[in-house]
Structure formats: C-alpha cells, structure tokens
Design an enzyme around this catalytic site. Structure first.
Site, mmCIF file in Angstrom:
data_model
loop_
_atom_site.group_PDB
_atom_site.id
_atom_site.type_symbol
_atom_site.label_atom_id
_atom_site.label_comp_id
_atom_site.label_asym_id
_atom_site.label_seq_id
_atom_site.Cartn_x
_atom_site.Cartn_y
_atom_site.Cartn_z
ATOM 1 N N GLY A 217 39.233 32.545 33.638
ATOM 2 C CA GLY A 217 40.589 33.184 33.600
ATOM 3 C C GLY A 217 41.080 33.713 34.502
ATOM 4 N N GLY B 17 41.466 33.410 37.690
ATOM 5 C CA GLY B 17 42.745 32.865 39.202
ATOM 6 C C GLY B 17 43.658 32.910 39.076
ATOM 7 N N CYS C 45 45.470 30.382 36.941
ATOM 8 C CA CYS C 45 45.522 30.257 35.676
ATOM 9 C C CYS C 45 45.786 30.880 34.563
ATOM 10 C CB CYS C 45 44.177 30.769 35.789
ATOM 11 S SG CYS C 45 43.083 31.147 34.744
HETATM 12 P P1 5GP Z 1 42.607 32.214 43.003
HETATM 13 O O1 5GP Z 1 41.495 32.402 44.565
HETATM 14 O O2 5GP Z 1 43.235 31.317 43.124
HETATM 15 O O3 5GP Z 1 42.511 32.932 41.851
HETATM 16 O O4 5GP Z 1 41.023 31.729 42.197
HETATM 17 C C1 5GP Z 1 40.281 29.472 42.082
HETATM 18 C C2 5GP Z 1 40.071 29.572 40.738
HETATM 19 O O5 5GP Z 1 41.006 29.022 39.733
HETATM 20 C C3 5GP Z 1 39.166 28.032 41.167
HETATM 21 O O6 5GP Z 1 38.329 28.080 42.352
HETATM 22 C C4 5GP Z 1 39.129 27.518 39.588
HETATM 23 O O7 5GP Z 1 37.491 28.408 39.501
HETATM 24 C C5 5GP Z 1 40.170 28.077 39.025
HETATM 25 N N1 5GP Z 1 41.253 27.274 38.392
HETATM 26 C C6 5GP Z 1 41.519 26.495 39.549
HETATM 27 N N2 5GP Z 1 42.963 25.676 38.619
HETATM 28 C C7 5GP Z 1 42.408 26.269 37.510
HETATM 29 C C8 5GP Z 1 43.412 26.160 36.251
HETATM 30 O O8 5GP Z 1 43.908 25.240 35.986
HETATM 31 N N3 5GP Z 1 42.954 26.545 35.379
HETATM 32 C C9 5GP Z 1 41.823 27.461 35.402
HETATM 33 N N4 5GP Z 1 41.818 27.813 34.426
HETATM 34 N N5 5GP Z 1 41.899 28.088 35.932
HETATM 35 C C10 5GP Z 1 41.763 27.308 37.134
#
Ligand code: 5GP
Length: 350
Positions: free
Chosen positions: A180, A182, A185
C-alpha cells in the site's frame, strides 16, 4: 478484534540525525554492495531497482540503469522472445531481474525463457504478487526454489516479520516489503489494509537478517532522501516506480496537451493496466491502482545522478563509508515537520 497501539512510522515521520564522521567527501562513499545470498551465490550491485511496471521496468531503462550499476526488474508483459534475447547477454542476466507472478501462464513462460536463454548464469527472479500472505504463494516459492536451486529469488510483497521468515524459509533470498505505500496504489483506500512503510522495513529487516536473508523495500520513495531512510532502516535493496516514471526510458505513453507533454504512469492493478493486459477488471474484483499523467522529464540519467548523489550525502552525514554501514550508523528522530515549505505555495519553480 485487536488493536496494536504502538506507533508505526512512514518515511515522512522521521529524519536521520547527523553524526560525527571522518569522511571528508561524498566521493569517498561506496554505494556498491556485495551480497552473499542464502543459496550461496554472490553478487555486487548498487541496490536500487526500477520497479517491474510497464511504465518503469523497460529495456531502455535497463540500459540507462546498467551504465550506473543499478538494476531493473523488467515488467512481465514482454513477449518471451524479447526476454530470452535480453537475458541471453551475461551482463543483463547478472544485473537485472526477470519478473513473474504465480499463475500457470507465468510459470510456463518462465520455463520457456529459461530453456532458451543462452547464458551460463542463472536468472535473478522477482516473484511478485499483491498479497504475499496467501499460503499458495509460500507453496509456490518452495516448489520454485526446488526447480531453480541456483537463482537469486526475490519474493513478495509482505510487511511483517513472521511472513518474511516464512518466505525465506520457503526458499527466497530476498523478501520484498510493502503493501500500500506506492504512489499509484489505492489498496489502502480500497481495502483498508496496509502498514507504514518505514516500520515495515525495520521489522522485516530484523527478521530477515536473523536468517541471513535480505529485504527489498518496495514503494513509497518520493524523494531521494527516502532511499537514505529506507537503507538506514535496514533495507538491503530498494525498489521504486514513481521516481523513475516519465523519463524518456520509462515506457509510459506520451500525451501532448498544448505545449506540455506528459507520460502515463499507472499501477499494475489499475483499470488502465487490467484493460491493457487482462481484457478489463474482472467482475469479482476492483482496481487497486490509479493512472496519473506526469510531466515529461527527458533522459533518466540526471535523475540517477541526483539520487546517487543524495544517497552518498546521507552516508557522509552519518559517517558511513559504505552503503552497507548506513543502517548501523542511523538514528532516526521522530519529527512533526520534514522541511521548510515557505516557497512551495504561490511561488514558481525557477
Ligand atoms: P512507487 O515507487 O511508485 O511509490 O511504488 C512502486 C510500487 O508500487 C511497485 O513496485 C509495486 O510494488 C506497487 N504497485 C504497482 N502497481 C500497483 C497497483 O496497481 N496497486 C498496488 N497496490 N501497488 C502497486
């Protein structure tokens, strides 16, 4: 029902306290780290990984990352032939990650690629599910490890110590941590489930290191300083998506609006991604990711330099000559404010 009332922390709840240091320059800091995995293999990396999303984990990103000794988890939607060709170069096989889920289709595609890859090195594999708490996931890792004794296996995502132990004992070398946090996300909004990311890192690292395993902090890195906090909290690897979105190498579709250009960045469980790869959102589930348009930023090279420069500086502030020492040198202070926002509103970025 139970409530755990001890406070859990996110990156924005803390800062790192500076410490006296004998380091005189950022350039003396070594960010490359040697890893000895539970399965016996050794590798050396700057342990920052571009996320296995189709708007980040691309072949083009792998090239740019590689030049800086960082790695990319290629997204799983590339055709088998492209993955086979990519991993047939020993340089790519040693540095980058083959990503997959746990469906029969994922497994068949992996076995096909593995059988065709023309390289003596075993693949580094990132096995990724949204909810790593399912018993079927642990079984999958066990069987997968038996079939692939020489590979470095990263498995997740989870956020607690007991599940870190379960996955390591099932055969993972690295456990991926984050539910959660992300940037695109929406799991926390849709399900109410999650765990503040810095505390998840600290607790999972403690569990993993006791078993000679490693963790990869995944998601929630918003600024270069968050890498310092994640590594300071005990992460061995850090994966990020949003921070690498919207560069020339990112892969997100380019959208022109007047004289401004943007790139699409979306969650892999968003409606956008599910429409692209699964024919839409299945009737029994909801999307747990969203789509954003991020101003196009040009080549990723400068961002990489900026992140590595920031991380070297974190190490210098606490006297860590090597990235590996950062967590030993880290004391967090609990804060109510992160930084001075005086010019954030009603001013223009020069
Ligand atoms: P960010 O670096 O953008 O904060 O987070 C990237 C991470 O978000 C990814 O490596 C993956 O674990 C997570 N993530 C990617 N797509 C989704 C999604 O559609 N839903 C959720 N819950 N997590 C995601």
């Amino acid at each position: 029902m139970n409530i755990e009332s001890d406070v859990k922390y996110d990156f924005q709840d803390v800062l790192i306290r500076p410490k006296r240091s004998t380091l005189s320059s950022r350039k003396d800091v070594v960010l490359e780290r040697e890893f000895k995995f539970r399965n016996g293999r050794k590798s050396s990396w700057v342990p920052i990984i571009a996320a296995n999303m189709d708007t980040v984990g691309t072949l083009e990103m792998a090239k740019a990352f590689h030049e800086n000794q960082l790695s990319v988890a290629l997204h799983k939607h590339y055709p088998a032939e492209i993955l086979t060709k990519f991993f047939s170069s020993s340089i790519n096989t040693a540095a980058h990650w083959y990503s997959m889920g746990i469906s029969q289709r994922d497994l068949e595609k992996f076995n096909l690629v593995k059988s065709k890859v023309d390289c003596s090195l075993p693949l580094n594999i990132c096995i990724d599910v949204a909810n790593g708490y399912q018993e079927s996931f642990v079984h999958f890792i066990k069987e997968f490890r038996d079939e692939n004794p020489d590979s470095v296996i990263m498995a997740g995502n989870i956020v607690t110590g007991e599940m870190t132990e379960a996955l390591l004992l099932a055969g993972a070398d690295i456990v991926k941590v984050g539910i959660g946090p992300g940037s695109v996300c929406t799991t926390r909004l849709q399900t109410g489930v999650g765990y503040p990311q810095l505390s998840a890192i600290i607790e999972c690292a403690d569990a993993a290191h006791g078993l000679k395993g490693y963790i990869c902090a995944d998601g929630g890195i918003k600024v270069p300083g968050d890498f310092g906090k994640a590594f300071g909290g005990g992460a061995d690897f850090c994966m990020a998506g949003g921070l690498f979105a919207s560069y020339d190498e990112s892969g997100g579709e380019l959208i022109q609006e007047g004289d401004r250009s943007y790139r699409k960045y979306y969650g892999m469980s968003s409606e956008e991604a599910m429409s692209k790869y699964s024919g839409g959102v299945a009737h029994y589930r909801s999307a747990e990711g969203r789509l954003v348009l991020v101003p196009n930023k040009g080549p990723v090279e400068q961002a990489i330099k900026d992140i590595l420069g920031g991380l070297r500086s974190t190490c210098t502030y606490v006297g860590a000559e090597r990235l590996k020492e950062l967590s030993k040198r880290t004391t967090f202070v609990r804060v109510m404010r992160q930084h001075n926002e005086m010019f954030n509103k009603n001013s223009k970025e020069a």
